[in-house]
Design a protein around this motif. Structure first.
Motif, PDB file in Angstrom:
ATOM      1  N   ILE A   1       0.629  -1.600  -0.234  1.00  0.00           N
ATOM      2  CA  ILE A   1       0.121   0.545  -0.022  1.00  0.00           C
ATOM      3  C   ILE A   1       0.501   1.300   0.228  1.00  0.00           C
ATOM      4  CG2 ILE A   1      -1.789   1.068   1.361  1.00  0.00           C
ATOM      5  CD1 ILE A   1      -3.222  -1.353   2.217  1.00  0.00           C
TER       6      ILE A   1
ATOM      7  N   CYS B   1       3.392   1.272  -1.288  1.00  0.00           N
ATOM      8  CA  CYS B   1       4.502   1.499  -2.782  1.00  0.00           C
ATOM      9  C   CYS B   1       3.402   2.694  -3.443  1.00  0.00           C
ATOM     10  CB  CYS B   1       4.737  -0.002  -2.875  1.00  0.00           C
ATOM     11  SG  CYS B   1       6.511  -0.292  -2.267  1.00  0.00           S
ATOM     12  N   ARG B   2       2.012   1.798  -3.270  1.00  0.00           N
ATOM     13  CA  ARG B   2       1.395   2.974  -4.218  1.00  0.00           C
ATOM     14  C   ARG B   2       1.299   3.754  -4.209  1.00  0.00           C
ATOM     15  NH1 ARG B   2      -3.936  -1.254  -5.957  1.00  0.00           N
ATOM     16  NH2 ARG B   2      -2.144  -2.844  -4.569  1.00  0.00           N
ATOM     17  N   SER B   3       1.314   4.492  -2.742  1.00  0.00           N
ATOM     18  CA  SER B   3       0.951   5.578  -2.526  1.00  0.00           C
ATOM     19  C   SER B   3       2.448   6.821  -2.690  1.00  0.00           C
ATOM     20  CB  SER B   3       0.696   5.946  -1.148  1.00  0.00           C
ATOM     21  OG  SER B   3       1.791   5.621  -0.250  1.00  0.00           O
ATOM     22  N   LEU B   4       3.056   5.760  -2.957  1.00  0.00           N
ATOM     23  CA  LEU B   4       4.561   6.882  -3.769  1.00  0.00           C
ATOM     24  C   LEU B   4       4.630   6.447  -5.199  1.00  0.00           C
ATOM     25  CD1 LEU B   4       7.058   5.163  -1.063  1.00  0.00           C
ATOM     26  CD2 LEU B   4       6.362   7.892  -0.884  1.00  0.00           C
ATOM     27  N   GLY B   5       3.408   6.378  -6.106  1.00  0.00           N
ATOM     28  CA  GLY B   5       3.802   5.608  -6.934  1.00  0.00           C
ATOM     29  C   GLY B   5       4.821   4.999  -7.897  1.00  0.00           C
ATOM     30  N   ILE B   6       4.399   4.061  -7.271  1.00  0.00           N
ATOM     31  CA  ILE B   6       5.069   3.151  -8.009  1.00  0.00           C
ATOM     32  C   ILE B   6       3.993   1.890  -8.483  1.00  0.00           C
ATOM     33  CG2 ILE B   6       5.991   0.502  -7.537  1.00  0.00           C
ATOM     34  CD1 ILE B   6       7.963   2.035  -5.267  1.00  0.00           C
TER      35      ILE B   6
END
Lengths: 236, 426
Positions: free
Chosen positions: B303, B305-310
């Motif tokens: 999660i 990671c997703r919020s870092l734009g990955i």
């Protein structure tokens, strides 16, 4: 800069957001307060695309982003420091910051790193330490620092004061003000700590049961009787 | 209740009795009864003395273990010993790696190296390479893959089919086999992206079995259970390793050596050594690139990671594809080495061995994989004389490792240094 209109979000059959309207102008600190379960975090997460909005419009800098996948929303210039911090515990402070910069231009890395280490000097001292071994306050700083590494134009902060010692709470709020005033960063802040948040924010929204129930400037809301009774009772 | 020494006799006795009871229940059919073919067909023979010995051994063994643990010194010291070795290896990773490489380079020319030694080392290197490949998926990206052997099989069959049908050489087919395996990696990766942990493990396990079953049953395509014989052997810049080459010159003629079957064995050894080294360098390097760090971050917290734009889809698929590609390389090497392949070489036990190499070595540790591969492949070889008890000793060794080093022999993540950043290489 960010505008949300008539937003509805569901968790299965449960309607967590029931028609939320909200806007954040460039350079503003906007705070969102409300009781547990009011839908504050859901609103932030819906802006980031998980969960997806069932109805309504989310536009960022004029473009509708409500149908984009999370990683593309982030790449448009929104950064999020998620609830519970969610730093990478087995990676070092430095690696955590590098992860924050994955979407950013490589050339800015050194400059951004220096800036963030000047905002949070403690991260510089701890750069080779594993994220999981930091204290709660340091982890929160790391989460904010990591979010800033992507050079966002809008920063979403989800309960940055959660579970922190009072000294750290003050420090975190000071930093939020600093990055807003010095860098002109636009910030949407979700907080339980209503007193601090409202004192800091230019404008505030009060949420209850998935709806916005009150809007006003920070000082208006601080002076509002309902707000005082519901969220500021018992001191701060 | 507790004795002054801190050893609780009552508890130890209870534990020992419990362990003995379990042993008695298990041992009753396993040790106590035996089928023998007598004059009237199969008969049940009873061996109660074996059962008694077994139960007593468990009883006293459990007691001894409990005493050792209660009093700690010897047991803990042994564990610490393993820890110290691990720490030494960690600190001296680079010199040790160089030393190991140097040793690997001269090994085939050492006086004690006969064909058998080189053969076993080649086998170890195959598993080292597979371990490093799987390490990308399991160790770095944190995706538990129980069907890795499928990619090994795809690589082996790609080369075997291309080599026997079109008469293409090993060196031409090697990259193709890798690509095929990577394609299958994406094919498997795509539908299972949402799955995590146990569920992912089950699906990958199923995938491994599907590949094996297809290879077994699609006789026109893969030869079915009969396998594929006559797979071309690798050439040394066009020179064959045979006494009478069909075309052109052979290796021994060109270099003016007398013919020896060992040439090919040693040549194969160096091929797999080179392939394994490429795998290692690749993994070491990619760990420091953004995609490598993204794998590790994905393992830690998807999660976040997703919020870092990955993009988690691409990140996971790349891990699956690259891991599979190295499995494919190893597979085509396996095919060219043995000259014959059949689905029997690609059973679940192979996946389990490769996975245990990765886990025993310490997830994500490169040298750990080498040590674990040596332990898992060489130890059973050495114990071949005690053939009947080989699996017992093997199991015992695994239990000891898990007791002493529950997170693997070298469970320690080395931080990565960003490429292009100032400052030294670790």
């Amino acid at each position: 800069m960010l505008s949300v209109e008539g937003l509805h979000t569901f968790y299965g059959p449960i309607e967590a957001l029931r028609g939320v309207d909200l806007s954040v102008a460039s350079g503003e600190i906007v705070t969102l307060i409300g009781a547990n379960g009011a839908g504050k975090s859901t609103l932030l997460m819906t802006i980031c695309g998980t969960p997806r909005a069932a109805r309504g419009r989310i536009s960022f800098e004029g473009n509708d982003i409500s149908q984009l996948p999370t990683y593309q929303i982030i790449r448009r210039g929104i950064a999020q420091s998620p609830e519970g911090r969610r730093i990478f515990p087995r990676m070092t402070v430095m690696e955590n910051l590098q992860m924050g910069a994955v979407t950013a231009d490589e050339d800015h890395f050194d400059e951004d790193l220096e800036r963030i280490l000047s905002i949070f000097p403690i991260l510089g001292e701890r750069r080779d330490q594993r994220g999981g071994t930091l204290s709660g306050g340091e982890q929160q700083m790391l989460a904010i620092g990591r979010a800033l590494m992507s050079r966002p134009r809008l920063l979403l902060l989800d309960e940055p004061s959660l579970g922190l010692a009072p000294l750290y709470v003050k420090q975190i709020f000071d930093v939020i003000r600093e990055i807003n005033e010095r860098d002109g960063m636009t910030i949407l802040l979700v907080e339980q700590n209503a007193y601090h948040a409202l004192r800091l924010a230019h404008r505030g929204y009060v949420m209850a049961n998935g709806k916005i129930v009150l809007v006003g400037t920070g000082s208006e809301l601080l002076a509002n009787e309902e707000v005082q009774n519901a969220y500021l009772e018992g001191g701060h | 209740m507790a004795a002054p020494s801190g050893v609780d006799f009552g508890r130890i006795l209870r534990e020992a009795v419990l362990a003995a009871a379990v042993a008695a229940i298990l041992g009753l059919p396993l040790l106590g009864l035996r089928l023998v073919s007598g004059t009237k067909g199969l008969q049940v023979d009873q061996r109660w003395d074996w059962l008694v010995i077994g139960v007593l051994a468990v009883f006293f063994g459990r007691m001894a273990l409990a005493f050792l643990r209660g009093a700690k010194p010897a047991f803990a010291k042994a564990g610490e010993g393993a820890g110290v070795v691990g720490q030494f290896v960690r600190q001296q990773q680079r010199p040790l790696g160089v030393a190991a490489l140097g040793f690997a380079l001269i090994l085939p020319f050492m006086p004690f190296s006969d064909r058998y030694v080189v053969d076993v080392t080649t086998l170890v290197l195959i598993y080292v390479m597979l371990g490093w490949g799987l390490n990308i998926v399991v160790g770095l990206a944190g995706l538990l893959d129980l069907g890795y052997v499928a990619f090994y099989a795809v690589g082996a069959y790609s080369f075997a089919l291309l080599g026997t049908t079109f008469d293409w050489s090993f060196w031409v087919c090697l990259p193709i086999a890798g690509l095929c395996a990577a394609m299958f990696g994406v094919l498997l990766g795509y539908p299972v992206l949402r799955l995590r942990g146990d569920y992912l493990a089950i699906v990958t396990l199923g995938f491994g079995e599907i590949i094996r079953l297809v290879l077994t049953n699609w006789v026109e395509f893969s030869g079915g259970p009969n396998g594929i014989p006559g797979i071309p052997r690798p050439e040394f810049f066009g020179l064959e390793f045979s006494r009478n080459p069909e075309s052109g010159q052979s290796f021994h003629e060109f270099f003016g050596l007398s013919f020896s079957g060992d040439h090919r064995i040693i040549f194969l050894y160096f091929i797999i050594l080179a392939l394994a080294l490429i795998t290692n360098l690749f993994v070491l390097r990619i760990r420091r690139l953004p995609v490598g760090r993204a794998w590790e971050a994905l393992r830690e917290d998807e999660i976040a990671c997703r919020s870092l734009g990955i993009n988690p889809v691409n990140t996971k698929l790349s891990a699956f594809a690259l891991g599979a590609m190295f499995g494919g390389f190893a597979g085509s090497f396996f095919a060219t080495r043995s000259g014959f392949i059949s689905p029997e070489s690609f059973t679940f036990i192979e996946s389990a061995i490769i996975l245990s190499i990765v886990v025993l070595g310490g997830m994500g540790s490169q040298i750990g994989v080498v040590l674990a591969a040596i332990a898992i492949i060489v130890v059973p070889e050495v114990l071949r004389e005690f053939s009947e008890f080989r699996m017992l000793a093997f199991g015992g060794a695994m239990v000891l490792i898990m007791v002493w080093r529950p997170r693997g022999l070298l469970a320690h993540r080395v931080p990565t240094i960003r490429l292009g950043a100032k400052g030294g290489d670790p």
